[in-house]
Design an enzyme around this catalytic site. Structure first.
Site, PDB file in Angstrom:
ATOM      1  N   SER A  24      38.219  49.279  40.308  1.00  0.00           N
ATOM      2  CA  SER A  24      37.640  47.751  39.419  1.00  0.00           C
ATOM      3  C   SER A  24      36.830  47.819  38.752  1.00  0.00           C
ATOM      4  O   SER A  24      37.157  49.019  37.376  1.00  0.00           O
ATOM      5  CB  SER A  24      37.794  46.625  40.143  1.00  0.00           C
ATOM      6  OG  SER A  24      38.239  45.456  39.389  1.00  0.00           O
ATOM      7  N   ASP A  26      49.679  49.735  41.330  1.00  0.00           N
ATOM      8  CA  ASP A  26      48.420  49.624  41.215  1.00  0.00           C
ATOM      9  C   ASP A  26      49.246  48.178  39.378  1.00  0.00           C
ATOM     10  O   ASP A  26      49.444  48.818  38.744  1.00  0.00           O
ATOM     11  CB  ASP A  26      47.209  49.181  40.466  1.00  0.00           C
ATOM     12  CG  ASP A  26      46.561  48.740  40.199  1.00  0.00           C
ATOM     13  OD1 ASP A  26      45.942  48.003  39.703  1.00  0.00           O
ATOM     14  OD2 ASP A  26      44.565  49.081  40.818  1.00  0.00           O
ATOM     15  N   ARG A  86      42.905  30.936  40.508  1.00  0.00           N
ATOM     16  CA  ARG A  86      43.010  32.850  41.616  1.00  0.00           C
ATOM     17  C   ARG A  86      44.135  33.022  41.899  1.00  0.00           C
ATOM     18  O   ARG A  86      44.483  34.207  42.256  1.00  0.00           O
ATOM     19  CB  ARG A  86      41.713  31.935  42.488  1.00  0.00           C
ATOM     20  CG  ARG A  86      41.781  32.581  43.699  1.00  0.00           C
ATOM     21  CD  ARG A  86      40.747  34.308  42.978  1.00  0.00           C
ATOM     22  NE  ARG A  86      40.802  35.551  44.270  1.00  0.00           N
ATOM     23  CZ  ARG A  86      39.309  36.377  44.062  1.00  0.00           C
ATOM     24  NH1 ARG A  86      39.447  36.496  42.810  1.00  0.00           N
ATOM     25  NH2 ARG A  86      39.807  36.893  45.613  1.00  0.00           N
ATOM     26  N   HIS A 143      46.168  47.134  43.529  1.00  0.00           N
ATOM     27  CA  HIS A 143      44.687  46.884  42.604  1.00  0.00           C
ATOM     28  C   HIS A 143      43.667  46.829  44.231  1.00  0.00           C
ATOM     29  O   HIS A 143      42.785  47.726  43.709  1.00  0.00           O
ATOM     30  CB  HIS A 143      44.570  45.679  42.341  1.00  0.00           C
ATOM     31  CG  HIS A 143      43.053  45.949  40.907  1.00  0.00           C
ATOM     32  ND1 HIS A 143      42.397  47.136  40.385  1.00  0.00           N
ATOM     33  CD2 HIS A 143      42.312  45.598  41.514  1.00  0.00           C
ATOM     34  CE1 HIS A 143      41.192  47.229  40.291  1.00  0.00           C
ATOM     35  NE2 HIS A 143      40.885  45.701  40.390  1.00  0.00           N
TER      36      HIS A 143
END
Length: 464
Positions: free
Chosen positions: A200, A400, A269, A434
């Site tokens: 990432s 992803d 979040r 991801h």
């Protein structure tokens, strides 16, 4: 023409008769709103944020000299938290620098000073993909973070009464994080890493380090990352920041000592979590199941997937500094390996160096101008990556959506066009999106282990 809907005469008023005795509709209840308000009230003089003590047992490198940042800002000094596993050999050439994602700490694996499982626990250890019988592993909390490294929540130099940087912290970039790591390596006496490994945002750092200081890296691993951020990922992170900054308790970043922007952090979040996983996984785990199928549908969390997002948001909101989220996510947006961006940054840093009379670091060199002679953005990217001549593993995941697999294809293609003949590129058909790099120990682990332990010259050109 006769109107099939509505009154026959356009001029006639529409009259509806209601009984005076008709019951008043029941007001919907919103327990989720009430819970959020109650939670926010409880934070006023109540529980302290956990991010300043959630990670323990790390060491701290204290850099005593000023650091000129990518956009011309200056840190008069900085702390960098780090943890290590495995023994550094006498030649100091078996070190692996592990880079974290946006919210990662230095605690990648448990150890005697902190026995809690780390964020890459199953990948690191004796006989594991990153074998601590062979390698000395170093993981840092990035500059700008909140787990021991200098960031917006750190004490403001010259401030009074525990005053924090807050949003007076200078703009931050991925190259700034890497420069801080290089200063740590200097302190540790490590001139050349066996490998730079990251997923990432960590994959961005891994590429950046290999380009910035090519003589200090032996090989590179970049998982689910990009050579430059694309508009979709920028848009996702923008939305998260806007949600967070819309919380009135954010107070333009000056919430320390007051009420934490809990609601904004929780919702940010939740938005992020949507981009971390994949639709196929959620279809399997949750489907269209509701919590209580027999009850009247509500506007609060009603489907299982909604309760999952709520849980993830609530769990995170006190574990990470909101300002660190803002600064680090923006650093991801700004990431661009193109040569043109590097030249612009160097000019800014040179001007700041002269203004503040602070010398630049040794890795600040002119980018070698290579390419195929054509103009355009792609050639600028090739030029910007031309110093990465190392054996490089580029790993992507087909599900992803945050760092889609075509971005890893772009990394591999650009490296090869720049003359790197030691690029291995895999695409995993995994359902976890991801977050596959955190979950798929078998496939991700096997690729990493194979790359780290291959003999020089045996790395092939694999696309799958």
């Amino acid at each position: 023409m006769r109107h099939l809907c509505g009154p026959k005469s356009l001029g006639a008023p529409l009259v509806r008769a209601y009984s005076k005795n008709a019951p008043i509709p029941t007001q919907l209840s919103f327990p989720c709103v009430d819970q959020t308000l109650e939670r926010t009230r409880s934070l006023d003089g109540g529980p302290e944020p956990l991010y300043d003590r959630i990670v323990t047992g790390y060491q701290v490198y204290q850099h005593p000299k000023p650091l000129i940042l990518y956009w011309g800002g200056v840190l008069q000094g900085f702390d960098l938290a780090y943890e290590t596993w495995g023994e550094l050999n006498a030649r100091k050439d078996n070190a692996i620098l592990l880079h974290t994602g946006l919210s990662g700490s230095s605690h990648a694996r448990s150890h005697g000073e902190n026995e809690k499982p780390g964020w890459w626990e199953s990948f690191i250890g004796p006989g594991r993909p990153i074998d601590t019988n062979r390698f000395h592993v170093i993981c840092t909390n990035v500059l700008g973070g909140c787990y021991g490294s200098t960031g917006p929540s750190s004490a403001l130099p010259g401030g009074k009464g525990g005053e924090r940087y807050a949003t007076r912290f200078p703009p931050l970039t991925i190259p700034d994080m890497v420069r801080a790591q290089l200063r740590l390596l200097d302190q540790l006496g490590i001139e050349r890493l066996h490998a730079s490994v990251g997923s990432s945002m960590g994959g961005m750092q891994s590429l950046c380090l290999a380009s910035m200081a090519p003589d200090r890296v032996g090989r590179v691993v970049s998982i689910s990352a990009a050579a430059r951020s694309h508009p979709y990922s920028i848009a996702l992170r923008h939305t998260q920041r806007q949600v967070l900054m819309s919380d009135p308790h954010w107070n333009k970043g000056h919430y320390y000592g007051g009420v934490l922007p809990h609601a904004g952090m929780k919702l940010a979040r939740e938005v992020a979590t949507i981009s971390y996983r994949s639709g196929p996984e959620w279809e399997r785990r949750f489907g269209r199941k509701r919590v209580n199928p027999q009850e009247t549908p509500a506007l609060c969390a009603d489907f299982l997937i909604e309760t999952y997002l709520d849980h993830q948001g609530e769990r995170f909101c006190l574990q990470f500094d909101p300002n660190s989220l803002l600064y680090i996510s923006r650093a991801m947006d700004l990431f661009d390996m193109s040569a043109q961006r590097g030249r612009e940054a160097r000019a800014r840093r040179l001007a700041a160096s002269e203004k503040h009379e602070v010398p630049l670091e040794t890795e600040d060199v002119d980018i070698e101008e290579v390419g195929d002679g054509r103009d355009g953005e792609d050639v600028e990217l090739v030029r910007g990556m031309s110093r990465i001549h190392h054996p490089t593993l580029v790993l992507g995941v087909q599900s992803d959506i945050l760092f889609p697999h075509w971005q890893q294809q772009e990394i591999a293609r650009s490296l090869r066009r720049a003359g790197n003949s030691q690029v291995t590129h895999y695409e995993l058909d995994a359902e976890y999106g991801h977050d596959t790099f955190l979950i798929d120990t078998i496939n991700v682990g096997a690729a990493v282990k194979g790359h780290l332990e291959q003999e020089p010259g045996s790395v092939g050109k694999i696309d799958s």
